[in-house]
Design a protein around this motif. Structure first.
Motif, PDB file in Angstrom:
ATOM      1  N   ASP A   7      39.932  40.891  34.494  1.00  0.00           N
ATOM      2  CA  ASP A   7      40.399  41.059  35.865  1.00  0.00           C
ATOM      3  C   ASP A   7      39.174  41.321  36.733  1.00  0.00           C
ATOM      4  O   ASP A   7      38.341  42.171  36.403  1.00  0.00           O
ATOM      5  N   GLU A   8      39.054  40.584  37.803  1.00  0.00           N
ATOM      6  CA  GLU A   8      37.957  40.747  38.763  1.00  0.00           C
ATOM      7  C   GLU A   8      38.580  41.123  40.110  1.00  0.00           C
ATOM      8  O   GLU A   8      38.757  40.271  40.979  1.00  0.00           O
ATOM      9  N   PRO A   9      38.942  42.410  40.292  1.00  0.00           N
ATOM     10  CA  PRO A   9      39.666  42.827  41.502  1.00  0.00           C
ATOM     11  C   PRO A   9      38.936  42.518  42.805  1.00  0.00           C
ATOM     12  O   PRO A   9      39.576  42.216  43.809  1.00  0.00           O
ATOM     13  N   ALA A  10      37.617  42.574  42.815  1.00  0.00           N
ATOM     14  CA  ALA A  10      36.878  42.278  44.044  1.00  0.00           C
ATOM     15  C   ALA A  10      37.075  40.823  44.469  1.00  0.00           C
ATOM     16  O   ALA A  10      37.040  40.507  45.656  1.00  0.00           O
ATOM     17  N   ARG A  11      37.314  39.955  43.497  1.00  0.00           N
ATOM     18  CA  ARG A  11      37.564  38.534  43.780  1.00  0.00           C
ATOM     19  C   ARG A  11      39.054  38.216  43.814  1.00  0.00           C
ATOM     20  O   ARG A  11      39.437  37.077  44.060  1.00  0.00           O
ATOM     21  N   ARG A  12      39.869  39.216  43.480  1.00  0.00           N
ATOM     22  CA  ARG A  12      41.334  39.050  43.425  1.00  0.00           C
ATOM     23  C   ARG A  12      41.724  37.913  42.493  1.00  0.00           C
ATOM     24  O   ARG A  12      42.511  37.028  42.842  1.00  0.00           O
ATOM     25  N   THR A  27      44.333  33.309  40.786  1.00  0.00           N
ATOM     26  CA  THR A  27      44.148  34.221  41.915  1.00  0.00           C
ATOM     27  C   THR A  27      45.435  34.973  42.232  1.00  0.00           C
ATOM     28  O   THR A  27      46.535  34.483  41.978  1.00  0.00           O
ATOM     29  N   GLU A  29      47.207  38.170  45.105  1.00  0.00           N
ATOM     30  CA  GLU A  29      47.158  39.077  46.247  1.00  0.00           C
ATOM     31  C   GLU A  29      47.833  40.368  45.813  1.00  0.00           C
ATOM     32  O   GLU A  29      48.997  40.344  45.400  1.00  0.00           O
TER      33      GLU A  29
END
Length: 94
Positions: A7-12, A27, A29
Motif C-alpha cells: 500500500d502506497e498511501p501517499a500515492r493512493r 488506485t 480514494e
C-alpha cells in the motif's frame, strides 16, 4: 516470478512489484475507513501473466486483515470480486 504488493498511501494506490520492477497498481480514494477503488493498470510487459489478479487478491487480503471495507468503481476489481465471492463481504455502498 516473485511479487510483492504494498500500500502506497501517499500515492493512493496499491502497487505490485515483480522481481523488483513496478508491474501494476490499483488506485483508490480514501473515504474514512472505506477505500473507493477507481482504476487498475498492469504494465503491458506483465499482462496475461496473472499479475492483475495477484495484485487485487493481495490488496483485498490486506484490507480484510486490517478490517477495512471497499467501494468498487473499477471494472477490473469488480470482475475479480464477482469471480471470488469470498471478497464480497468487504464491499459496501458509497
Amino acid at each position: 516470478m516473485g511479487y510483492l504488493v504494498t500500500d502506497e498511501p501517499a500515492r493512493r494506490r496499491f502497487e505490485i512489484l515483480v522481481d523488483d520492477a513496478l508491474a501494476g497498481f490499483t488506485t483508490y480514494e480514501p473515504r474514512g475507513e472505506v477505500l473507493v477503488f477507481t482504476h487498475t493498470e498492469v504494465d503491458p510487459r506483465f499482462q496475461d501473466q496473472g499479475v492483475g489478479s495477484a495484485l487485487i487478491r493481495a490488496t483485498l487480503d490486506q484490507i480484510r486483515d486490517r478490517g477495512g471495507r471497499i467501494v468498487v468503481h473499477c471494472p477490473f476489481v469488480a470482475a475479480f470480486v464477482d469471480r471470488h465471492p469470498e471478497y464480497r463481504p468487504l464491499t459496501t455502498t458509497p
